[in-house]
Design a protein around this motif. Sequence first.
Motif, PDB file in Angstrom:
ATOM      1  N   THR A   5       3.114   1.728  11.939  1.00  0.00           N
ATOM      2  CA  THR A   5       2.754   1.699  10.692  1.00  0.00           C
ATOM      3  C   THR A   5       2.776   2.951   9.995  1.00  0.00           C
ATOM      4  O   THR A   5       1.938   3.796  10.952  1.00  0.00           O
TER       5      THR A   5
ATOM      6  N   ARG B 187       1.677   5.146   6.752  1.00  0.00           N
ATOM      7  CA  ARG B 187       0.829   5.102   5.336  1.00  0.00           C
ATOM      8  C   ARG B 187       0.913   6.698   4.791  1.00  0.00           C
ATOM      9  O   ARG B 187       0.749   7.566   5.390  1.00  0.00           O
TER      10      ARG B 187
ATOM     11  N   SER C 144      -1.064   4.688  -0.037  1.00  0.00           N
ATOM     12  CA  SER C 144      -0.199   3.797  -0.030  1.00  0.00           C
ATOM     13  C   SER C 144      -0.419   2.431   0.701  1.00  0.00           C
ATOM     14  O   SER C 144      -1.201   2.796   1.636  1.00  0.00           O
TER      15      SER C 144
ATOM     16  N   PHE D 195       3.676   0.584   5.450  1.00  0.00           N
ATOM     17  CA  PHE D 195       5.133   0.222   5.858  1.00  0.00           C
ATOM     18  C   PHE D 195       5.255  -0.009   7.252  1.00  0.00           C
ATOM     19  O   PHE D 195       4.860   0.962   8.205  1.00  0.00           O
ATOM     20  N   SER D 196       5.727  -1.101   7.575  1.00  0.00           N
ATOM     21  CA  SER D 196       5.949  -1.277   9.092  1.00  0.00           C
ATOM     22  C   SER D 196       7.319  -1.049   9.512  1.00  0.00           C
ATOM     23  O   SER D 196       8.254  -1.627   8.693  1.00  0.00           O
TER      24      SER D 196
ATOM     25  N   LEU E 269      11.204   4.979   3.414  1.00  0.00           N
ATOM     26  CA  LEU E 269      10.116   4.521   2.679  1.00  0.00           C
ATOM     27  C   LEU E 269      10.038   5.079   1.317  1.00  0.00           C
ATOM     28  O   LEU E 269      10.407   6.176   0.935  1.00  0.00           O
TER      29      LEU E 269
ATOM     30  N   TRP F 261       7.277   5.254  -2.065  1.00  0.00           N
ATOM     31  CA  TRP F 261       5.850   4.779  -2.884  1.00  0.00           C
ATOM     32  C   TRP F 261       5.901   5.079  -4.338  1.00  0.00           C
ATOM     33  O   TRP F 261       6.328   6.142  -4.725  1.00  0.00           O
TER      34      TRP F 261
ATOM     35  N   ARG G  56      13.299  -0.482  -1.421  1.00  0.00           N
ATOM     36  CA  ARG G  56      12.641  -1.614  -1.175  1.00  0.00           C
ATOM     37  C   ARG G  56      13.394  -2.946  -0.801  1.00  0.00           C
ATOM     38  O   ARG G  56      13.059  -3.410   0.215  1.00  0.00           O
TER      39      ARG G  56
ATOM     40  N   ARG H  34      14.722  -2.532   2.714  1.00  0.00           N
ATOM     41  CA  ARG H  34      13.713  -2.785   3.562  1.00  0.00           C
ATOM     42  C   ARG H  34      13.320  -4.249   3.680  1.00  0.00           C
ATOM     43  O   ARG H  34      13.017  -5.016   4.928  1.00  0.00           O
TER      44      ARG H  34
ATOM     45  N   ARG I 100      13.913  -6.878   6.966  1.00  0.00           N
ATOM     46  CA  ARG I 100      12.634  -7.637   7.560  1.00  0.00           C
ATOM     47  C   ARG I 100      13.034  -8.933   7.726  1.00  0.00           C
ATOM     48  O   ARG I 100      12.761  -9.570   8.447  1.00  0.00           O
TER      49      ARG I 100
END
Length: 195
Positions: free
Chosen positions: A35, A37, A51, A54-55, A64, A66, A128, A131, A135
Amino acid sequence: MFTKARGRNSLLGDGSFLFADVLPGEVAEADSAVTFRFRLHPRGPHDVVESRPFSVKQRYGAGLAWDLRDIDEDVRAAARRLEVAWYASDDEPPTNSNGRGPGEGYNGTVYLDNIRTGDDPTTYNRRRWLRNRRRLQRENGFRTDVTVDELTDTIQRGQFVYADGTELDYEGRITDDGGLEVTIDGDTFVFGGDE
């Protein structure tokens, strides 16, 4: 583990989004994802801003993003340090108001690259989107079918069907400004138009 980046004047500049490329190598004695951050440490009386988590799966790279637009402009302008914290997802360390904790640390390698700000909402939404898609593939397998329940000139609604049988609602909509708004299982992504 904490990685710090210091700026000369305004750390974030005028950027609306913060981007970073990460690659967690292998973290010893941890089978879970890693993870990440972002933590923004401003000068003065402002609190640390963090933030969402994020895994990222070990040994898999990810981009990533933000969205900084929700952070007060005074806090952004007062940024003196950006911290990228990472930890094994199944072992979140306790933190205090400064975003620090007494954690024992981890043995492993994490690569951080291309940390930057930008104003392009398309880049933000694309990251986004990718990701989210990765996922969903990890959790459910590849998308195998699309069920269409409604189709007009501006809207398409239905379900995405995945290899494990999972069905997730989706909606695609042409916006008034000519963009595309896609919602999958409650997460909305906007491309083109005025964003």
